[in-house]
Design an enzyme around this catalytic site. Structure first.
Site, mmCIF file in Angstrom:
data_model
loop_
_atom_site.group_PDB
_atom_site.id
_atom_site.type_symbol
_atom_site.label_atom_id
_atom_site.label_comp_id
_atom_site.label_asym_id
_atom_site.label_seq_id
_atom_site.Cartn_x
_atom_site.Cartn_y
_atom_site.Cartn_z
ATOM 1 N N ASP A 190 0.863 -1.185 0.000
ATOM 2 C CA ASP A 190 0.000 0.000 0.000
ATOM 3 C C ASP A 190 0.900 1.235 0.000
ATOM 4 O O ASP A 190 1.732 1.407 0.899
ATOM 5 C CB ASP A 190 -0.897 -0.012 1.242
ATOM 6 C CG ASP A 190 -1.992 1.051 1.182
ATOM 7 O OD1 ASP A 190 -1.860 1.998 0.389
ATOM 8 O OD2 ASP A 190 -2.961 0.942 1.942
ATOM 9 N N ASN A 198 -1.932 12.748 -5.350
ATOM 10 C CA ASN A 198 -2.989 13.085 -6.312
ATOM 11 C C ASN A 198 -3.530 14.485 -6.078
ATOM 12 O O ASN A 198 -3.753 15.248 -7.024
ATOM 13 C CB ASN A 198 -4.125 12.066 -6.225
ATOM 14 C CG ASN A 198 -3.879 10.831 -7.074
ATOM 15 O OD1 ASN A 198 -3.116 10.861 -8.023
ATOM 16 N ND2 ASN A 198 -4.540 9.736 -6.734
ATOM 17 N N HIS A 203 -3.775 13.924 -10.799
ATOM 18 C CA HIS A 203 -3.910 12.487 -11.056
ATOM 19 C C HIS A 203 -2.931 11.984 -12.114
ATOM 20 O O HIS A 203 -2.549 10.808 -12.093
ATOM 21 C CB HIS A 203 -5.346 12.174 -11.474
ATOM 22 C CG HIS A 203 -6.318 12.264 -10.341
ATOM 23 N ND1 HIS A 203 -6.510 11.234 -9.445
ATOM 24 C CD2 HIS A 203 -7.125 13.270 -9.925
ATOM 25 C CE1 HIS A 203 -7.411 11.589 -8.533
ATOM 26 N NE2 HIS A 203 -7.796 12.825 -8.807
ATOM 27 N N ASP A 207 -0.699 8.722 -11.702
ATOM 28 C CA ASP A 207 -0.635 7.628 -12.682
ATOM 29 C C ASP A 207 0.802 7.310 -13.061
ATOM 30 O O ASP A 207 1.176 6.133 -13.187
ATOM 31 C CB ASP A 207 -1.425 8.002 -13.940
ATOM 32 C CG ASP A 207 -2.931 7.951 -13.722
ATOM 33 O OD1 ASP A 207 -3.368 7.430 -12.673
ATOM 34 O OD2 ASP A 207 -3.666 8.441 -14.604
ATOM 35 N N ASP A 233 -4.105 2.390 -5.124
ATOM 36 C CA ASP A 233 -2.668 2.489 -4.800
ATOM 37 C C ASP A 233 -2.176 1.238 -4.092
ATOM 38 O O ASP A 233 -1.191 1.276 -3.365
ATOM 39 C CB ASP A 233 -2.410 3.727 -3.930
ATOM 40 C CG ASP A 233 -3.118 3.658 -2.582
ATOM 41 O OD1 ASP A 233 -4.050 2.837 -2.441
ATOM 42 O OD2 ASP A 233 -2.742 4.415 -1.674
ATOM 43 N N ARG A 253 13.670 -4.912 -0.265
ATOM 44 C CA ARG A 253 14.286 -4.278 -1.434
ATOM 45 C C ARG A 253 13.257 -3.417 -2.169
ATOM 46 O O ARG A 253 13.562 -2.295 -2.584
ATOM 47 C CB ARG A 253 14.852 -5.352 -2.360
ATOM 48 C CG ARG A 253 15.665 -4.785 -3.511
ATOM 49 C CD ARG A 253 16.526 -5.854 -4.170
ATOM 50 N NE ARG A 253 15.740 -6.913 -4.775
ATOM 51 C CZ ARG A 253 15.761 -8.176 -4.381
ATOM 52 N NH1 ARG A 253 16.502 -8.550 -3.346
ATOM 53 N NH2 ARG A 253 15.027 -9.090 -4.992
#
Length: 334
Positions: A190, A198, A203, A207, A233, A253
């Site tokens: 997440d 955003n 946006h 993206d 997300d 990582r």
């Protein structure tokens, strides 16, 4: 009696790949020479069994098939070909020495598109071949559209990784492997403060970040692993055949590399990080239950300050029924 299935020839820059299934060496040679002169890439086999192996590895839209073959005959092979996922995209031309209406009915009922009398007359064969070329082109265009629709049904349109619909199938693959003794792992990722990005940068910047994160995930996983864009997300990554220790190293990582990303829009910029929940897929729980565990681990990572990897562990006091209830309550909402 002979079935002919055509698979590959170039007409108007269109490749028609051809498979010849014929047990008579002389007929095979004549057919192959005729087709190669017209630019067809040709594969030649002497039995239905050989042809089946070819079609399992490579699509041939055009097939030339002998009806009476050693082993499986042409009718059964034709039925087998039609039952394949791409079966409706084959064009099957039957060459036969029989004029019996019953035999011709069997040929067509088995799925052949056309038939021609043997021995072959060159003029008539070339006419049939021209018809086959045009039909193969139509079938190929239809197959291309069907393949594109099937791809879009399983893929996220922005990142082109799997969409949410593919989580359960990917998890089931890992669970099936676990039943055979091969353990896998699930990462639930997440992005922290994605809404801020955003809202601050727009946006389009969000993206671009998602595409960057996807590229990063691909770089840190193998082709056999599964990457799913789970939500706006959120990403799920199934590391097939990878246990906890190695999975945690991969997760760390990924976390470090995401932490190094930055979003820019004009003179504005934002940094990003990720909270990652890690769960072992060992066959003890269902996909929903495992996803609930991963979600809980990710939530714990956020609760402890974000930008970290948290491994989910079932305590001695936590029974499988508790996990079952958690999985039932989990409906994909965070």
């Amino acid at each position: 009696m002979i079935f002919i299935i055509f698979t590959s020839h170039r007409t108007d820059n269109f490749i028609v790949k051809t498979l010849i299934v014929e047990d008579d060496a002389g007929t095979r040679l004549v057919l192959a020479q005729t087709l190669k002169k017209r630019g067809y890439p040709v594969t030649v086999t002497g039995s239905a069994e050989e042809a089946m192996k070819v079609l399992k590895h490579e699509f041939h839209p055009l097939i030339i098939l002998d009806l009476y073959l050693p082993g499986m005959d042409g009718v059964d092979f034709c039925r087998w070909a039609r039952q394949r996922t791409e079966g409706s995209s084959y064009y099957i031309l039957v060459g036969t020495s029989s004029a019996d209406p019953h035999d011709l009915e069997k040929i067509l009922a088995a799925g052949a598109n056309d038939y021609i009398q043997k021995p072959y007359q060159q003029g008539l064969f070339l006419v049939r071949l021209s018809v086959a070329e045009q039909q193969v082109k139509v079938l190929a265009q239809r197959k291309e559209m069907e393949d594109k629709l099937a791809y879009l049904a399983t893929r996220d349109p922005l990142t082109h990784v799997y969409n949410r619909s593919q989580l359960d199938p990917c998890m089931q693959t890992a669970l099936d492997a676990a039943q055979r003794g091969t353990i896998s792992s699930l990462l639930f990722i997440d992005l922290d403060n994605f809404k801020t990005i955003n809202d601050t940068l727009g946006h389009s910047a969000g993206d671009r970040l998602l595409i960057q994160v996807t590229s990063l995930l691909r770089k840190n996983t193998r082709t056999e692993d599964s990457i799913i864009r789970f939500g706006g997300d959120e990403f799920a990554v199934v590391l097939h055949g990878i246990g906890m220790e190695k999975a945690r190293a991969i997760a760390e990582r990924i976390r470090v590399e995401i932490d190094s990303l930055a979003c820019h829009q004009g003179d504005k910029s934002c940094t990003v990080s990720a909270s990652i929940g890690l769960v072992l897929v060992d066959g003890m729980f269902s996909p929903d239950q495992i996803m609930a565990q991963a979600d809980s681990a990710c939530y714990a990572a956020k609760s402890h300050g974000r930008n970290r990897v948290k491994t989910y562990e079932v305590s001695d006091a936590e029974s499988p029924q508790t996990i079952a209830n958690t999985g039932t309550a989990y409906a994909g909402q965070r």
